[in-house]
Motif scaffolding. Structure first.
Motif, PDB file in Angstrom:
ATOM      1  N   ARG A  60       0.862  -1.180   0.000  1.00  9.63           N
ATOM      2  CA  ARG A  60       0.000   0.000   0.000  1.00  9.63           C
ATOM      3  C   ARG A  60       0.895   1.226   0.000  1.00  9.63           C
ATOM      4  N   LEU A  61       0.527   2.189  -0.844  1.00 12.91           N
ATOM      5  CA  LEU A  61       1.281   3.439  -0.924  1.00 12.91           C
ATOM      6  C   LEU A  61       0.306   4.599  -0.833  1.00 12.91           C
ATOM      7  N   PHE A  62       0.731   5.662  -0.162  1.00 11.11           N
ATOM      8  CA  PHE A  62      -0.067   6.882  -0.122  1.00 11.11           C
ATOM      9  C   PHE A  62       0.324   7.735  -1.316  1.00 11.11           C
ATOM     10  N   VAL A  63      -0.672   8.254  -2.038  1.00 15.30           N
ATOM     11  CA  VAL A  63      -0.421   9.229  -3.100  1.00 15.30           C
ATOM     12  C   VAL A  63      -1.143  10.503  -2.721  1.00 15.30           C
ATOM     13  N   GLY A  64      -0.521  11.633  -3.013  1.00 12.59           N
ATOM     14  CA  GLY A  64      -1.094  12.917  -2.653  1.00 12.59           C
ATOM     15  C   GLY A  64      -1.914  13.546  -3.757  1.00 12.59           C
ATOM     16  N   GLY A  65      -2.142  12.840  -4.845  1.00 18.31           N
ATOM     17  CA  GLY A  65      -2.874  13.365  -5.986  1.00 18.31           C
ATOM     18  C   GLY A  65      -2.109  13.072  -7.260  1.00 18.31           C
ATOM     19  N   GLY A  66      -2.630  13.537  -8.382  1.00 18.80           N
ATOM     20  CA  GLY A  66      -1.986  13.312  -9.673  1.00 18.80           C
ATOM     21  C   GLY A  66      -2.978  12.767 -10.683  1.00 18.80           C
ATOM     22  N   PHE A  67      -2.468  11.901 -11.570  1.00 18.26           N
ATOM     23  CA  PHE A  67      -3.273  11.300 -12.629  1.00 18.26           C
ATOM     24  C   PHE A  67      -2.926   9.827 -12.751  1.00 18.26           C
ATOM     25  N   ALA A  68      -3.811   9.067 -13.357  1.00 17.23           N
ATOM     26  CA  ALA A  68      -3.518   7.682 -13.718  1.00 17.23           C
ATOM     27  C   ALA A  68      -4.000   7.450 -15.132  1.00 17.23           C
ATOM     28  N   GLU A  69      -3.155   6.780 -15.904  1.00 22.09           N
ATOM     29  CA  GLU A  69      -3.533   6.368 -17.252  1.00 22.09           C
ATOM     30  C   GLU A  69      -3.735   4.864 -17.209  1.00 22.09           C
ATOM     31  N   ILE A  70      -4.916   4.431 -17.631  1.00 23.50           N
ATOM     32  CA  ILE A  70      -5.267   3.015 -17.598  1.00 23.50           C
ATOM     33  C   ILE A  70      -5.497   2.538 -19.020  1.00 23.50           C
ATOM     34  N   THR A  71      -4.877   1.408 -19.362  1.00 23.83           N
ATOM     35  CA  THR A  71      -5.130   0.726 -20.637  1.00 23.83           C
ATOM     36  C   THR A  71      -5.489  -0.723 -20.293  1.00 23.83           C
ATOM     37  N   PRO A  72      -5.900  -1.523 -21.255  1.00 24.29           N
ATOM     38  CA  PRO A  72      -6.228  -2.912 -20.939  1.00 24.29           C
ATOM     39  C   PRO A  72      -5.054  -3.709 -20.344  1.00 24.29           C
ATOM     40  N   GLU A  73      -3.810  -3.288 -20.623  1.00 23.66           N
ATOM     41  CA  GLU A  73      -2.635  -4.033 -20.157  1.00 23.66           C
ATOM     42  C   GLU A  73      -1.852  -3.328 -19.068  1.00 23.66           C
ATOM     43  N   ARG A  74      -2.083  -2.032 -18.836  1.00 25.27           N
ATOM     44  CA  ARG A  74      -1.177  -1.231 -18.007  1.00 25.27           C
ATOM     45  C   ARG A  74      -1.947  -0.201 -17.185  1.00 25.27           C
ATOM     46  N   CYS A  75      -1.357   0.152 -16.024  1.00 22.35           N
ATOM     47  CA  CYS A  75      -1.841   1.270 -15.215  1.00 22.35           C
ATOM     48  C   CYS A  75      -0.616   2.079 -14.816  1.00 22.35           C
ATOM     49  N   THR A  76      -0.565   3.324 -15.255  1.00 24.47           N
ATOM     50  CA  THR A  76       0.537   4.215 -14.924  1.00 24.47           C
ATOM     51  C   THR A  76       0.005   5.311 -14.011  1.00 24.47           C
ATOM     52  N   VAL A  77       0.547   5.366 -12.796  1.00 23.73           N
ATOM     53  CA  VAL A  77       0.155   6.373 -11.811  1.00 23.73           C
ATOM     54  C   VAL A  77       1.221   7.460 -11.815  1.00 23.73           C
ATOM     55  N   LEU A  78       0.814   8.679 -12.144  1.00 20.75           N
ATOM     56  CA  LEU A  78       1.701   9.841 -12.130  1.00 20.75           C
ATOM     57  C   LEU A  78       1.287  10.667 -10.920  1.00 20.75           C
TER      58      LEU A  78
END
Length: 140
Positions: A60-78
């Motif tokens: 588990r990680l805390f994130v303070g905000g940002g964006f996430a890009e989701i595709t059928p194969e990948r999730c990128t949390v910025l």
């Protein structure tokens, strides 16, 4: 087939690995990302990113905000800020909240940009405290 997860902060790539599922704190509510998820880009609110292997939360990680890009194969949390929940400090969260509240109280009523930024910092501090309370209670 797992989801390829990447978590990136402004400083560096923090995590890159396959997971069975990841739950992210989207601005409209938590989203569970599984393989084959519909493509989307979502805003994140302060909260917990939970990584799953099977039915078990492995990290588990805390994130303070940002964006996430989701595709059928990948999730990128910025994320604007990322910290493992084990490293969170309640005193730091309370200090950050007190600073944001003091800033809000001292702002010129016409400075909407500064007000929005202070409100965002206060929301992130509240999410940090909430995440710490959840971890202490043994939650996910």
């Amino acid at each position: 087939m797992p989801v390829a997860l990447e978590i990136v902060s402004p400083e560096k790539l923090l995590l890159s690995r396959p997971v069975d599922m990841v739950v992210i704190p989207a601005s409209e509510g938590d989203i569970g990302v599984l393989p084959g998820h519909a493509p989307m880009i979502v805003m994140l609110r302060g909260g917990t990113v939970s990584l799953y292997e099977g039915d078990n939360v492995t990290d588990r990680l805390f994130v303070g905000g940002g964006f996430a890009e989701i595709t059928p194969e990948r999730c990128t949390v910025l994320a604007t800020e990322v910290c493992p929940t084990a490293e969170l400090n309640r005193a730091d969260g309370e200090r950050r909240l007190a600073e944001a509240d003091a800033e809000l109280a001292s702002l010129d009523a016409n400075d909407l940009v500064a007000e929005e930024m202070a409100l965002e910092r206060a929301q992130t501090a509240r999410a940090l405290i909430e995440t710490i309370e959840d971890v202490l209670a043994g939650g996910h």
